[in-house]
Design an enzyme around this catalytic site. Structure first.
Site, PDB file in Angstrom:
ATOM      1  N   SER A 106       0.805  -1.223   0.000  1.00 15.18           N
ATOM      2  CA  SER A 106       0.000   0.000   0.000  1.00 15.18           C
ATOM      3  C   SER A 106       0.841   1.277   0.000  1.00 15.18           C
ATOM      4  O   SER A 106       0.320   2.353  -0.282  1.00 15.18           O
ATOM      5  CB  SER A 106      -0.941   0.016   1.209  1.00 15.18           C
ATOM      6  N   LYS A 177       1.093   4.976   6.780  1.00 13.59           N
ATOM      7  CA  LYS A 177       0.529   5.817   5.722  1.00 13.59           C
ATOM      8  C   LYS A 177       1.258   7.149   5.699  1.00 13.59           C
ATOM      9  O   LYS A 177       2.036   7.481   6.589  1.00 13.59           O
ATOM     10  CB  LYS A 177      -0.974   6.060   5.945  1.00 13.59           C
TER      11      LYS A 177
END
Length: 302
Positions: A106, A177
């Site tokens: 991701s 993230k």
């Protein structure tokens, strides 16, 4: 001649008697004198002989005992040093620098599957807060995932220790993230050129995986104070703040849930480097000057 013979025999007899008397007199005295002279040495020799006898005659049992004792001390010392090192590593990992294993793509191309990153847990500990563009690791409990009932405490402790040393995947509630919006920011996707804007300024996201669009999900949100809007660099494969639009919390991550900033890639060897910084947000003003926007779109992707 007879007289001479008699004298000779008398002399021989006298000599034999003299020797006999000498033997009777000097024998016991000589033994006593020798015993007195050799007494201490004899006692020491006797003690040494007894000690040797107690050891099996050649001292081998004593040597084996010393070797066994020395070996036990060595193992005990090694165990203590190993235990102390483990405690130090766990404390260091808990308070200063913790390794995390990257389990998914991701965050590609910045972070790859199998990378072990080193998370600086002091980055935000002394009053500083995450900035736009920072790559952070955070606990998504209550924002990305629901509260889970507690499991076996022993299993959890062992798994936590292994994860703290980078030997196991992080908890399913831990995420990595990139910060795109901080408290007060208005984040919109997308402008007429297909770019994300923050506080009205387009962001040139050069860190996004080549070929991915900034977002397939339109949104227009204002980040509440004390929270973050986060997104993965591999936008088409990242489950991030966009996937929680319309849910409690709206995809925002509380700042106090941030574990630390990912500063280095420590493994594999050919990936040794710092996590690249970005200047994509340099032109963005500190706070939003626009009104509070609503959610421009809902939905999500993996």
């Amino acid at each position: 001649m007879d007289t001479e013979a008699q004298h000779t025999e008398r002399d021989r007899s006298s000599d034999e008697e003299e020797r006999s008397r000498s033997a009777r007199v000097s024998g016991p005295n000589a033994g006593t004198a020798a015993g007195m002279a050799a007494g201490p040495e004899a006692d020491e020799a006797t003690d040494a002989a007894a000690a040797d006898a107690g050891r099996g005659g050649d001292g081998s049992e004593g040597d084996d005992g010393d070797a066994a004792s020395s070996g036990a001390l060595t193992w005990r010392r090694t165990g203590l040093i190993g235990g102390a090192c483990m405690v130090f590593l766990l404390l260091f990992s808990h308070f200063v620098l913790q390794p995390f294993l990257i389990p998914s793509g991701s965050m590609e191309p910045t972070l790859r599957v199998g990378d072990r990153i080193l998370v600086n847990k002091l980055a935000y500990r002394f009053g500083d807060e995450p900035h736009r563009g920072d790559v952070v690791v955070f606990d998504g409990t209550g924002s990305f995932v629901q509260e889970q009932p507690e499991g076996n405490p022993v299993t959890g402790l062992l798994r936590g220790a292994a994860a703290a040393l980078g030997l196991a995947e992080p908890d399913e509630t831990d995420f990595v993230k990139r910060v795109v919006g901080t408290g007060g920011d208005r984040v919109i996707c997308c402008d007429k050129d297909g770019r994300i804007t923050v506080n009205g300024v387009p962001v040139p996201e050069t860190y996004v995986l080549l070929g991915d669009r900034p977002s397939d999900v339109p949104f227009d949100i204002v980040v509440p104070d004390g929270t973050l809007w986060v997104m993965g660099d591999h936008r088409s494969q990242s489950s991030d703040s966009r996937d929680h639009l319309g849910r409690p919390g709206g995809g925002m991550v509380p700042v106090d849930k941030v574990i630390g900033r990912a500063d280095w890639i420590g493994w594999p060897v050919d990936r040794w480097s710092t996590v690249p910084a970005t200047d994509a947000f340099d032109a963005v003003p500190e706070r939003s000057t626009g009104g509070h926007g609503g959610h421009g779109g809902h939905g999500g992707h993996g």
